[in-house]
Design an enzyme around this catalytic site. Structure first.
Site, PDB file in Angstrom:
ATOM      1  N   TYR A 133       2.017   5.834  -1.049  1.00 55.79           N
ATOM      2  CA  TYR A 133       0.916   4.734  -1.021  1.00 55.79           C
ATOM      3  C   TYR A 133      -0.344   5.043  -2.108  1.00 55.79           C
ATOM      4  O   TYR A 133      -1.077   5.957  -1.831  1.00 55.79           O
ATOM      5  CB  TYR A 133      -0.061   4.905   0.389  1.00 55.79           C
ATOM      6  N   GLY A 178       0.833  -9.556   2.711  1.00 54.63           N
ATOM      7  CA  GLY A 178      -0.193  -9.961   3.736  1.00 54.63           C
ATOM      8  C   GLY A 178       0.154 -11.277   4.215  1.00 54.63           C
ATOM      9  O   GLY A 178       1.003 -11.862   3.857  1.00 54.63           O
TER      10      GLY A 178
END
Length: 302
Positions: free
Chosen positions: A67, A226
Site C-alpha cells: 500500500y 471507489g
C-alpha cells in the site's frame, strides 16, 4: 436507530478488536488506490486521520507493505502516527503475497518461503515492530495454499507472527490452511450485491469462530477506484430513514451479517472517518434488512 444488542467487539485469536476498524489502502494517495501514478496524499493529513481513528476507538488497522503511492507508504504512516510506542490494544493486520516494485508496478505473487519471509520482514521493518499481530496470506487462483501457508506457519512458530489469516480464498483453500495452522480470519471481497454466493461460507466462518473481514464492502464493483456508480434506490431509502449516508448503511448491513463480521473501511477524510465509525451503532430493522438482502441476492452492485 442505534444498535444496543449486537456485540461491538470480536476476538482474533487472543486479540480483542472493535468491529469497525480502519483500512489503510487509500491512506497514501488520493483517488484510485494501488496505481502506479497515484497522487500522494498530504502526509500531515494522513497522520492526523490515523490518530483520529484511534481517538474514536478504532483498534484494528488493516495495512500492507504494497500500500504505497510515489511518496507515501501506509506502513510508514502508521508507524509515524501511532508507533513509539503503539497503543497496547492496537491490532495491526497486514497481508503478504502481492508484489509491487519501487515504481508501483505489479509483479508475480510471492510463492516461495524465502519470498514470503522477505515480505514479512519488510512489514516488520516498515511498521517498527518485532512481531506482526496478524498476517493474511492473499491468494490468486484456486491452487493449493499448503506450501505458502506452511511457510507463514513456520514464521508464526518462530515468533515473528502472532496470528494467521487468509485472503481472497475459497472454502476449500480455507479448509486446507486450517490443517496446517489456526486461521483467525478470512478477508474476502463481500458487500451488498457482491458475492451473494458466499452466504454459506460467511456463516460457516462464524460457526468456526473465524472472523470474516470484507474488503470493498462500500466500493463494490468499483474496487480500488471507489464506489462511483449511482447508488441503488434501496440503499438510498434506508439511508434516508436513518439520516445516514449510503456508505454508512453498507457498513451497517455488513455488520448485521453476523457478530464475526469486521468492517475495515478506509478513508483519508476525517469526516468520512467519523461517519464510518458511527455506522457501527446503526441498527437496521427487519424490514430494512429484508430490503437490502433482496438487493444483495439480486447481485446488483449499484
Amino acid at each position: 436507530m442505534t444498535d444496543t444488542s449486537t456485540p461491538s467487539t470480536w476476538t482474533l485469536g487472543d486479540l480483542t478488536v472493535r468491529r469497525v476498524g480502519f483500512g489503510a489502502m487509500r491512506l497514501p494517495q488520493r483517488g484510485a488506490a494501488l496505481v502506479e501514478d497515484a497522487v500522494p496524499r498530504d502526509r500531515a493529513e494522513a497522520i492526523a486521520v490515523l490518530r483520529r481513528a484511534v481517538e474514536l476507538g478504532v483498534n484494528h488497522v488493516d495495512t500492507a507493505a504494497f500500500y504505497f503511492s510515489p511518496l507515501l507508504s501506509a506502513n510508514e504512516l502508521i508507524n509515524s502516527a501511532l508507533g513509539g510506542p503503539y497503543p497496547d490494544d492496537l491490532v495491526i493486520a497486514t497481508k503478504v503475497g502481492p508484489c509491487r516494485d519501487a515504481s508501483g508496478a505489479w509483479g508475480a505473487h510471492a510463492r516461495t518461503p524465502a519470498a514470503l519471509r522477505g515480505q514479512v520482514e519488510e512489514n516488520l521493518r516498515q511498521l517498527g515492530r518485532d512481531h506482526l499481530d496478524l498476517v493474511n496470506l492473499r491468494i490468486l487462483g484456486t491452487d493449493s495454499v499448503a506450501e505458502r501457508f506452511g511457510a507463514l506457519a513456520e514464521l508464526r512458530d518462530a515468533g515473528l507472527i502472532r496470528h494467521l489469516g487468509v485472503s481472497n480464498v475459497t472454502p476449500e483453500q480455507l479448509a486446507e490452511a486450517r490443517t496446517i495452522a489456526p486461521v483467525v480470519c478470512v478477508q474476502n471481497m463481500y458487500g451488498i450485491g457482491v458475492r451473494p454466493e458466499y452466504a454459506d461460507f460467511v456463516r460457516r466462518c462464524g460457526e468456526d469462530g473465524i472472523a470474516f473481514v470484507p474488503f470493498y464492502a462500500i466500493a463494490g464493483a468499483g474496487r480500488e477506484g471507489g464506489n462511483t456508480a449511482p447508488e441503488s434506490p434501496e440503499v438510498l431509502a434506508v439511508a434516508e430513514a436513518h439520516g445516514a449516508s449510503p456508505a454508512q448503511i453498507r457498513i451497517a448491513w455488513t455488520l448485521h451479517q453476523g457478530p464475526h463480521l469486521l468492517a475495515i473501511p478506509g478513508t483519508g477524510d476525517p469526516a468520512h472517518l467519523a461517519a464510518n465509525v458511527a455506522a457501527g451503532a446503526i441498527r437496521l430493522t427487519a424490514d430494512e434488512l429484508a430490503l437490502l438482502d433482496g438487493l444483495h441476492l439480486a447481485g446488483a452492485t449499484a
